[in-house]
Design a protein around this motif. Structure first.
Motif, PDB file in Angstrom:
ATOM      1  N   MET A  17      11.145 -25.952  18.957  1.00 21.04           N
ATOM      2  CA  MET A  17      11.911 -27.060  19.530  1.00 21.04           C
ATOM      3  C   MET A  17      11.474 -28.354  18.858  1.00 21.04           C
ATOM      4  SD  MET A  17      12.417 -28.081  23.567  1.00 21.04           S
ATOM      5  CE  MET A  17      13.518 -26.711  23.906  1.00 21.04           C
ATOM      6  N   LEU A  18      12.399 -28.962  18.111  1.00 25.85           N
ATOM      7  CA  LEU A  18      12.120 -30.227  17.440  1.00 25.85           C
ATOM      8  C   LEU A  18      12.309 -31.379  18.428  1.00 25.85           C
ATOM      9  CD1 LEU A  18      14.070 -29.591  14.103  1.00 25.85           C
ATOM     10  CD2 LEU A  18      11.663 -29.128  14.586  1.00 25.85           C
ATOM     11  N   LYS A  19      11.491 -32.420  18.263  1.00 27.58           N
ATOM     12  CA  LYS A  19      11.630 -33.574  19.148  1.00 27.58           C
ATOM     13  C   LYS A  19      11.417 -34.856  18.339  1.00 27.58           C
ATOM     14  CE  LYS A  19       6.827 -34.107  20.590  1.00 27.58           C
ATOM     15  NZ  LYS A  19       5.910 -34.324  21.726  1.00 27.58           N
ATOM     16  N   ALA A  20      12.048 -35.923  18.800  1.00 29.20           N
ATOM     17  CA  ALA A  20      11.885 -37.241  18.176  1.00 29.20           C
ATOM     18  C   ALA A  20      12.421 -38.286  19.155  1.00 29.20           C
ATOM     19  CB  ALA A  20      12.635 -37.313  16.847  1.00 29.20           C
ATOM     20  N   PRO A  21      11.967 -39.542  19.061  1.00 28.03           N
ATOM     21  CA  PRO A  21      12.486 -40.593  19.947  1.00 28.03           C
ATOM     22  C   PRO A  21      13.991 -40.780  19.752  1.00 28.03           C
ATOM     23  CG  PRO A  21      10.469 -41.310  18.835  1.00 28.03           C
ATOM     24  CD  PRO A  21      10.881 -40.032  18.188  1.00 28.03           C
ATOM     25  N   ASP A  22      14.680 -41.107  20.818  1.00 33.93           N
ATOM     26  CA  ASP A  22      16.132 -41.294  20.736  1.00 33.93           C
ATOM     27  C   ASP A  22      16.505 -42.369  19.722  1.00 33.93           C
ATOM     28  OD1 ASP A  22      16.384 -39.369  22.613  1.00 33.93           O
ATOM     29  OD2 ASP A  22      17.150 -40.652  24.223  1.00 33.93           O
ATOM     30  N   SER A  23      15.698 -43.419  19.609  1.00 35.40           N
ATOM     31  CA  SER A  23      16.011 -44.502  18.666  1.00 35.40           C
ATOM     32  C   SER A  23      16.012 -43.978  17.228  1.00 35.40           C
ATOM     33  CB  SER A  23      14.995 -45.636  18.815  1.00 35.40           C
ATOM     34  OG  SER A  23      13.673 -45.152  18.607  1.00 35.40           O
ATOM     35  N   VAL A  24      15.072 -43.093  16.929  1.00 33.75           N
ATOM     36  CA  VAL A  24      15.012 -42.500  15.591  1.00 33.75           C
ATOM     37  C   VAL A  24      16.214 -41.602  15.357  1.00 33.75           C
ATOM     38  CG1 VAL A  24      13.714 -40.915  14.117  1.00 33.75           C
ATOM     39  CG2 VAL A  24      12.504 -42.622  15.479  1.00 33.75           C
ATOM     40  N   LEU A  25      16.575 -40.820  16.370  1.00 36.93           N
ATOM     41  CA  LEU A  25      17.715 -39.898  16.242  1.00 36.93           C
ATOM     42  C   LEU A  25      19.016 -40.673  16.047  1.00 36.93           C
ATOM     43  CD1 LEU A  25      16.692 -37.415  19.071  1.00 36.93           C
ATOM     44  CD2 LEU A  25      16.504 -37.034  16.611  1.00 36.93           C
ATOM     45  N   MET A  26      19.189 -41.798  16.749  1.00 35.56           N
ATOM     46  CA  MET A  26      20.408 -42.605  16.596  1.00 35.56           C
ATOM     47  C   MET A  26      20.485 -43.175  15.175  1.00 35.56           C
ATOM     48  SD  MET A  26      22.088 -42.747  19.582  1.00 35.56           S
ATOM     49  CE  MET A  26      22.851 -44.307  19.962  1.00 35.56           C
ATOM     50  N   GLU A  27      19.341 -43.645  14.669  1.00 34.59           N
ATOM     51  CA  GLU A  27      19.312 -44.197  13.306  1.00 34.59           C
ATOM     52  C   GLU A  27      19.658 -43.113  12.287  1.00 34.59           C
ATOM     53  OE1 GLU A  27      16.112 -46.114  10.131  1.00 34.59           O
ATOM     54  OE2 GLU A  27      15.524 -45.776  12.222  1.00 34.59           O
ATOM     55  N   ARG A  28      19.103 -41.927  12.488  1.00 36.91           N
ATOM     56  CA  ARG A  28      19.390 -40.825  11.563  1.00 36.91           C
ATOM     57  C   ARG A  28      20.871 -40.451  11.601  1.00 36.91           C
ATOM     58  NH1 ARG A  28      14.716 -36.199  12.039  1.00 36.91           N
ATOM     59  NH2 ARG A  28      12.950 -37.425  11.248  1.00 36.91           N
ATOM     60  N   ARG A  29      21.438 -40.436  12.798  1.00 35.74           N
ATOM     61  CA  ARG A  29      22.831 -40.016  12.934  1.00 35.74           C
ATOM     62  C   ARG A  29      23.766 -40.916  12.139  1.00 35.74           C
ATOM     63  NH1 ARG A  29      24.828 -36.505  16.909  1.00 35.74           N
ATOM     64  NH2 ARG A  29      26.788 -35.678  16.092  1.00 35.74           N
ATOM     65  N   HIS A  30      23.485 -42.216  12.170  1.00 33.88           N
ATOM     66  CA  HIS A  30      24.374 -43.148  11.475  1.00 33.88           C
ATOM     67  C   HIS A  30      24.148 -43.136   9.963  1.00 33.88           C
ATOM     68  CE1 HIS A  30      26.136 -44.698  15.110  1.00 33.88           C
ATOM     69  NE2 HIS A  30      24.952 -44.981  15.627  1.00 33.88           N
ATOM     70  N   GLY A  31      22.988 -42.675   9.509  1.00 32.48           N
ATOM     71  CA  GLY A  31      22.732 -42.620   8.076  1.00 32.48           C
ATOM     72  C   GLY A  31      22.972 -41.249   7.461  1.00 32.48           C
ATOM     73  N   LYS A  32      23.542 -40.354   8.227  1.00 31.98           N
ATOM     74  CA  LYS A  32      23.758 -38.976   7.788  1.00 31.98           C
ATOM     75  C   LYS A  32      24.894 -38.892   6.765  1.00 31.98           C
ATOM     76  CE  LYS A  32      24.093 -34.442  10.093  1.00 31.98           C
ATOM     77  NZ  LYS A  32      24.289 -33.811  11.422  1.00 31.98           N
ATOM     78  N   ARG A  33      24.680 -38.069   5.730  1.00 32.48           N
ATOM     79  CA  ARG A  33      25.696 -37.859   4.704  1.00 32.48           C
ATOM     80  C   ARG A  33      25.848 -36.357   4.446  1.00 32.48           C
ATOM     81  NH1 ARG A  33      26.161 -42.243   6.103  1.00 32.48           N
ATOM     82  NH2 ARG A  33      26.291 -44.195   4.899  1.00 32.48           N
ATOM     83  N   ILE A  34      27.076 -35.949   4.157  1.00 35.22           N
ATOM     84  CA  ILE A  34      27.387 -34.522   3.971  1.00 35.22           C
ATOM     85  C   ILE A  34      27.880 -34.284   2.555  1.00 35.22           C
ATOM     86  CG2 ILE A  34      28.706 -32.550   4.849  1.00 35.22           C
ATOM     87  CD1 ILE A  34      26.899 -33.739   6.944  1.00 35.22           C
TER      88      ILE A  34
END
Length: 485
Positions: free
Chosen positions: A162-179
């Motif tokens: 189970m991976l975990k990280a602060p919500d603030s980090v996850l939100m930042e990652r989500r917006h910088g995600k590229r496919i």
């Protein structure tokens, strides 16, 4: 039952052979396969497993909130261990009737019924590639109920990450995600950027997701995460995803390659060395009580044998009564007889007070009683003197007291306390010199021994010992004894 029958013994070579060739693990895995698969012909089923070499394949669930890196870690993991990657997307790519039904619900933006979803998972895991190579299930199960349904269907992972990280980090990652639209690989403008310029040039943002949607998805995950952790607590490893993805992958891989067994073997064999006053008997007692293994104190065992009306007891008694050292040949015979009994062979043991020198240790090795853990409890001469010379015992209750650390509760008890003659300063210094003279040779025989600072609170010492035992020793009732340093 014949009351005069001798205790059943198993040669120590059997346990050593079983551990060397992982027989215990093999039996557990085969039994687990039988219970899960429930074949009509169990023998042929087991033969088939052994012939295919698929007795132990990875069965891993990789869970975590959105943007925690599940896809990246799952793909790297599958590439490294050659397992099959299973997730919601590729489950719906199968060409089956069940998949077509599921897609109809998806097209109508309706939730796929639980029983149909579980059938899709069962159908995929039953294919020969998953059976032979194992699987990494990414993002599944998503809910408490889904996890229970998966268990009911007979699907049990060996490892859950189970991976975990602060919500603030996850939100930042989500917006910088590229496919990468060609391969489907996931990158990030800050954390993971491709070295290949061609790949970098074709990356596109993930489908636009509003901040409110991200927050809603995180809240939904958090509402289920605690329940999922409870369901899989026996095989769960939580890993911090707020670090470089290579470090996260290394930790996940290390856990997946482990086998959920104690670092100590199935029948732990523990040797405790230490000077007088180092707390060997107390630590042995704590280990024995918590892990249900046999506590053996050489001195107490010799006293017990001398009290029996046996040939060996009669031979030992004069030495003990005269305060002389019992010959090594007799001590070794008593120790090997006790260590070869069924409780020690099946449950394991913690031994202290023997061996005292290199010759005794080598003879113990030659008898195939090879320890799996060796500890040296260390302290200075001043501390040993303070601990031992000020201790005494109540002959009425058998309780031990110490002038500084545990004084007698009443003057009446204090008046009847007795000190052991061996605890006099002169005797103690002699015993300390003998112990330290033998330590270098014993350490050379056990180069992997662990050294523990015994000049601490007893509970702290126990926690240090326990951390090196990795806490998963077999939970089997054992014969417990008590001894003294």
């Amino acid at each position: 039952m014949d009351a005069t029958a001798k205790p059943l013994r198993i040669p120590p070579q059997m346990a050593i052979y079983a551990e060397k060739h992982e027989i215990f693990d093999l039996v557990q895995i085969l039994l687990k396969n039988l219970m899960v698969d429930k074949p009509d012909d169990p023998i042929q089923h087991l033969i088939g497993l052994l012939k295919r070499g698929s007795v132990q394949v990875p069965r891993v669930m990789l869970l975590g909130p959105p943007a925690s890196g599940k896809i990246t870690i799952a793909r790297k993991l599958c590439e490294h261990i050659q397992a099959i990657h299973i997730n919601t997307s590729n489950l719906l790519m199968e060409d089956t009737d069940q998949t077509m039904q599921a897609l109809q619900y998806k097209d109508k933006q309706q939730e796929i019924p639980s029983d149909l979803w579980i059938k899709l998972i069962q159908q995929r895991l039953s294919k020969i590639d998953c059976v032979r190579r194992g699987w990494i299930m990414e993002g599944i199960p998503r809910t408490h109920q889904e996890a229970l349904s998966i268990q009911k269907a007979g699907i049990f992972p060996d490892h859950v990450v189970m991976l975990k990280a602060p919500d603030s980090v996850l939100m930042e990652r989500r917006h910088g995600k590229r496919i990468d639209p060609v391969t489907g690989d996931v990158y990030h403008v800050t954390f993971i950027w491709p070295e290949d310029e061609e790949v970098a040039g074709r990356l596109v943002p993930e489908q636009t997701i509003l901040t409110e949607q991200c927050g809603s998805q995180l809240r939904q995950y958090h509402s289920e995460a605690h329940s999922l952790a409870r369901i899989y607590h026996n095989c769960l490893k939580t890993i911090d995803a707020d670090q470089p993805h290579t470090d996260v992958f290394d930790q996940v891989l290390m856990y997946v390659l482990s086998r959920h067994r104690s670092v100590a073997p199935h029948t732990p064999r523990i040797l405790l060395f230490g000077p007088p006053g180092s707390g060997k008997s107390l630590q042995a007692k704590l280990i024995s009580q918590k892990y249900n293994i046999v506590n053996l104190c050489c001195g107490e065992l010799l006293k017990a044998v001398s009290a029996d009306e046996t040939n060996m007891g009669e031979l030992i008694k004069p030495y003990l009564e005269a305060g002389q050292r019992v010959p090594d040949s007799m001590v070794l015979q008593v120790m090997t007889e006790r260590l070869s009994r069924l409780d020690c062979t099946l449950r394991g043991w913690v031994l202290h007070g023997f061996p005292k020198d290199l010759e005794q240790a080598e003879k113990l090795q030659e008898s195939n009683f090879i320890p799996s853990r060796v500890f040296f409890l260390e302290m200075t001469e001043d501390v040993a003197l303070e601990r031992v010379s000020l201790r005494s015992i109540d002959p009425v209750s058998g309780e031990r007291y110490h002038t500084m650390y545990k004084p007698a509760p009443t003057p009446k008890v204090q008046a009847r306390l007795q000190a052991n003659p061996l605890d006099s300063k002169a005797q103690l210094l002699q015993r300390l010199r003998e112990y330290w003279a033998n330590v270098p040779a014993l350490q050379s025989l056990y180069p992997e021994a662990i050294h523990i600072n015994a000049d601490q609170d007893p509970q702290t010492v126990f926690e240090s010992l326990e951390s090196r035992l990795v806490g998963r020793l077999p939970n089997i009732p054992a014969v417990r004894g008590q001894g003294e340093d």
